[in-house]
Structure formats: C-alpha cells, structure tokens
Design a protein around this motif. Structure first.
Motif, short mmCIF file in Angstrom:
data_model
loop_
_atom_site.label_atom_id
_atom_site.label_comp_id
_atom_site.label_asym_id
_atom_site.label_seq_id
_atom_site.Cartn_x
_atom_site.Cartn_y
_atom_site.Cartn_z
N LEU A 93 30.52 -3.52 19.32
CA LEU A 93 31.87 -4.07 19.47
C LEU A 93 32.08 -5.25 18.53
N TRP A 94 31.11 -6.16 18.52
CA TRP A 94 31.24 -7.38 17.71
C TRP A 94 31.04 -7.09 16.23
N ARG A 95 30.26 -6.07 15.90
CA ARG A 95 30.12 -5.68 14.50
C ARG A 95 31.46 -5.21 13.95
N THR A 96 32.18 -4.40 14.74
CA THR A 96 33.50 -3.93 14.33
C THR A 96 34.47 -5.09 14.16
N LEU A 97 34.43 -6.04 15.11
CA LEU A 97 35.29 -7.22 15.00
C LEU A 97 34.97 -8.02 13.75
N CYS A 98 33.68 -8.16 13.43
CA CYS A 98 33.28 -8.90 12.23
C CYS A 98 33.80 -8.24 10.97
N VAL A 99 33.61 -6.93 10.86
CA VAL A 99 34.05 -6.20 9.67
C VAL A 99 35.55 -6.36 9.47
#
Length: 243
Positions: free
Chosen positions: A64-70
């Motif tokens: 979830l947070w990887r997608t938000l970061c990208v």
C-alpha cells in the motif's frame, strides 16, 4: 468510488455480531487490502488504521505504502531522504533504503542527515487506537514519512548546496548570463563565466556569494531548490540536465 466514501462506509458500518466486529472486520486480510487500496491519501490510511488492531495491521502493508510513494514522487525531480528521520521510524539500513528508492524513482536521490525539527509532521503518521503500537512503521511507510516531512522544509543546508549542481542567471539578462555553478565545501564556487573561483558564505540559513545581496532559498513544486535575490537566481539541476 472515492476514498472519502470508502472510509465513511467503514467507520459508519454497524456492529454485526456479539464480538464487537463489523461486517468488514470479519473479512479476510486480502479483501481488506482491496478495500484499503481505494484510499489514495496517506492520512485516510492513518484514520483507517486506528479503528482496531486488524485494520492497523492491514494499513501497514508495504505494498500500500509503496504505491503511495510511487504516486507521490512521480512528478518530483529531487528527493531528499532524511536519514535522521529514517533512523527514528525504521530499522532498515541506509544502504538498503537508498537501493529500494532508486528502483522505483527516476528522481535525483539525495540521502542526507538534515538538522531540522521533525516532531509535528511525524505526528500526522503516529495516530493510534488504544493498545496499538504507535511507531511501528513499515518500510515504505518510513520512506513516505521521510520525504513528506522533508517536503515541508524551506531552508536549504550546506550539504545540499554542495551536493547539487546549479543553473545561474541574472534576472535582467536571463539568456546571455546563463551558466552552471558548483558550490564547494571550502566556501568557494566555480562557474563557467569566471576563470577563478569566488567565495561564498552561509549565515542564518542564507547564502551570500562574494559581496552580493544574500540569497533566499525556496522549494519548487518538484522539490528542487531555488536561490534568489533582487538581481540573480540559482536553480538546482537534476543530474540529467547537465548534459
């Protein structure tokens, strides 16, 4: 369906059994993750995570947070990773963090230890429900927090100044005076316009080149830097812009 609708539905969902669990609480984690993926703002995930321990676990999922970061970094030309904040909210090593970030962004990555106040911005990410650990950040949540906190900073540091390359021009003659500039830690700078290095200093967060009017620092929307006074402007360059 927007994130506000999803979050409202979860919070307002009535209790369905005698164990104080809602219909959404008894869903498998994989289905909860699908629900959480509809939340496209990190603070929505924070609100969801404080409902109970089950949702807290789901909302720390790295994916979830990887997608938000990208999505957060896609239009940024410069990402400063504050290693001091990283050490506070994660056990991941600096080397691994830099490798991970380099894989998902084409932005210039600048890992530095920034000596600024971080308490208030970090608190946005540490809201908790009773009995839930407050500082248990997943890897990618830690990365998001580091870059979010740094994005609120408007004062450049000497380390950043010397790590970056700069474009210089006079405001009155922006084309004919255009050149690249490099600041060095011995408080000299090098420019194509002059054969010899000239001096600069850094006082109270402001840069003064030679005996000119002090330069104020500004953060651009893409997180690059701009230094300017009434006469001149310096803009930080991404490495690829030097070619």
């Amino acid at each position: 369906m927007n994130s506000e609708t999803v979050l409202h539905g979860i919070i307002q969902n009535p209790i369905s059994n005698g164990n104080n669990e809602s219909h959404l609480d008894i869903l498998p984690d994989c289905v909860k993750l699908l629900v959480a993926h509809y939340l496209n703002h990190p603070l929505d995930l924070i609100k969801l995570s404080i409902i109970n321990k089950k949702w807290n676990k789901v909302c720390h999922y790295n994916g979830l947070w990887r997608t938000l970061c990208v999505n957060y970094w896609k239009d940024k030309s410069l990402i400063t990773l504050d290693l001091k904040i990283l050490a506070l909210c994660s056990t991941i090593s600096e080397t691994v963090a830099i490798q991970e970030l380099s894989r998902v962004t084409r932005s210039q990555l600048l890992p530095l230890k920034i000596n600024v106040s971080y308490q208030q911005p970090v608190k946005l990410f540490t809201q908790t429900a009773q009995g839930i650990e407050s500082c248990c950040f997943s890897k990618w949540k830690s990365f998001y927090v580091c870059t979010f906190v740094d994005s609120k900073r408007s004062q450049i540091t000497v380390d950043e100044l010397c790590a970056l390359n700069w474009h210089f021009s006079f405001k009155k003659w922006p084309i004919i005076s255009s050149t690249t500039v490099k600041f060095f830690k011995d408080f000299t700078l090098e420019t194509d316009l002059l054969g010899d290095r000239i001096t600069w200093n850094f006082t109270n967060g402001k840069v003064t080149v030679y005996s000119q009017e002090p330069l104020n620092s500004f953060r651009n929307p893409d997180w690059s830097w701009r230094l300017e006074n009434s006469m001149v402007v310096y803009t930080s360059l991404k490495d690829t812009q030097l070619a």
